[in-house]
Enzyme design. Sequence first.
Site, PDB file in Angstrom:
ATOM      1  N   ARG A  52      34.394  17.644   7.604  1.00 19.47           N
ATOM      2  CA  ARG A  52      33.023  17.532   7.081  1.00 19.47           C
ATOM      3  C   ARG A  52      32.467  16.126   7.318  1.00 19.47           C
ATOM      4  NH1 ARG A  52      31.979  19.165   0.928  1.00 19.47           N
ATOM      5  NH2 ARG A  52      32.948  17.138   0.598  1.00 19.47           N
ATOM      6  N   LYS A 151      26.650  14.956   4.013  1.00 16.21           N
ATOM      7  CA  LYS A 151      27.083  14.119   2.890  1.00 16.21           C
ATOM      8  C   LYS A 151      26.781  12.671   3.259  1.00 16.21           C
ATOM      9  CE  LYS A 151      30.810  14.059  -0.484  1.00 16.21           C
ATOM     10  NZ  LYS A 151      29.962  14.241  -1.659  1.00 16.21           N
ATOM     11  N   GLU A 184      22.035  23.490  -6.245  1.00 17.86           N
ATOM     12  CA  GLU A 184      23.337  23.027  -6.743  1.00 17.86           C
ATOM     13  C   GLU A 184      23.096  22.048  -7.885  1.00 17.86           C
ATOM     14  OE1 GLU A 184      25.380  20.869  -3.627  1.00 17.86           O
ATOM     15  OE2 GLU A 184      23.555  19.866  -2.982  1.00 17.86           O
TER      16      GLU A 184
HETATM   17  N1  PMP Z   1      27.293  19.106  -4.091  1.00 25.38           N
HETATM   18  C1  PMP Z   1      27.108  17.780  -3.982  1.00 25.38           C
HETATM   19  C2  PMP Z   1      25.729  17.257  -3.935  1.00 25.38           C
HETATM   20  C3  PMP Z   1      28.213  16.920  -3.940  1.00 25.38           C
HETATM   21  O1  PMP Z   1      28.026  15.608  -3.837  1.00 25.38           O
HETATM   22  C4  PMP Z   1      29.504  17.466  -4.004  1.00 25.38           C
HETATM   23  C5  PMP Z   1      30.725  16.593  -3.906  1.00 25.38           C
HETATM   24  N2  PMP Z   1      30.729  15.550  -4.758  1.00 25.38           N
HETATM   25  C6  PMP Z   1      29.651  18.847  -4.141  1.00 25.38           C
HETATM   26  C7  PMP Z   1      28.531  19.649  -4.155  1.00 25.38           C
HETATM   27  C8  PMP Z   1      31.015  19.497  -4.217  1.00 25.38           C
HETATM   28  O2  PMP Z   1      31.674  19.365  -2.980  1.00 25.38           O
HETATM   29  P1  PMP Z   1      33.255  19.275  -2.876  1.00 25.38           P
HETATM   30  O3  PMP Z   1      33.810  20.449  -3.546  1.00 25.38           O
HETATM   31  O4  PMP Z   1      33.517  19.249  -1.419  1.00 25.38           O
HETATM   32  O5  PMP Z   1      33.663  18.005  -3.537  1.00 25.38           O
END
Ligand code: PMP
Length: 292
Positions: A52, A151, A184
């Site tokens: 990622r 990200k 989210e």
């Molecule tokens: N959404 C956002 C905006 C995030 O920053 C994150 C991770 N911190 C997630 C969802 C969850 O992603 P992951 O399970 O890969 O940590």
Amino acid sequence: MGLLVYLNGKMVPEEEAKISIFDHAVLYGDGVFEGLRSYNGKIFKLDEHLERLYISAKAIMLKIPLEFSEMRKAVIETVKVNNLKDSYIRIVVTRGIGDLGLDPTICKNQSVFIIASKLQLYSESFYEKGLEIVTVPTRRNLCESLNPAIKSLNYLNNILAKIEAMNCGAMEGLMLNNEGYISECTGENVFIIKKKKVFTPPVYAGTLPGITREVVIEIVKNMGLEVKEMLLTRYDLYSCDECFITGTAAEIMPVTCVDKRIIGEGKQGPITKKIRESFRRLVDTEGVPVYE
Ligand code: PMP
């Protein structure tokens, strides 16, 4: 804390880990990052997080100055030199030093730093009683603007939402996309359970393709339950039986109140509990070993 931090090929004491004020990561939030965890000396989903990271970098045309295998080694080494078993790991790649203009093509010396430390986002009691979240006014970035799938170091969209949630006395904010569908939370993906079926918004609704989200989808399938990626409205959350949010830092956190509507019985639901137990078993057994 006396940590050793990986910075551009060297392990340096945290006080000495510095980057230039002319780095566009500082001036413009121009760069990418990842957040990972190690459990009992094993890094969970290391390759998935690195994939990622490299995709995020590609999307913003940022060349990471390390090969995938070098980055992988650097992450493992950072956990090792700090003698950590359970840790939270942050990888940051900056655009590098430029001038006061935006032009990223003149930026040289991209910095890579890796911090392995401890992090507890929520105290243990929240994992039993669940979290209260509120819908915030700030909409999640448009996919056509700054796609939430990237990200990037530019997290102001999420930070504004976090401020709004906290101003309402809630610890997490639920973000909608510009069409009003659930995207989210500020740092976690969202799941709901209705009549034993599990639902989560699709990535095109404006979410990060969360690694924990992917793990949970697998867990749910292995439990023999149906899981569907579907556009969700606030009504879907208000009327669901169970709700939880997922992220590397928060892991799987039950949500028991949304916009003052109590979800289910106001405590962690039975399916959420089972998913959390499976998740715990997985992180205890899987992962790339640091100490071999
Ligand atoms: N959404 C956002 C905006 C995030 O920053 C994150 C991770 N911190 C997630 C969802 C969850 O992603 P992951 O399970 O890969 O940590």
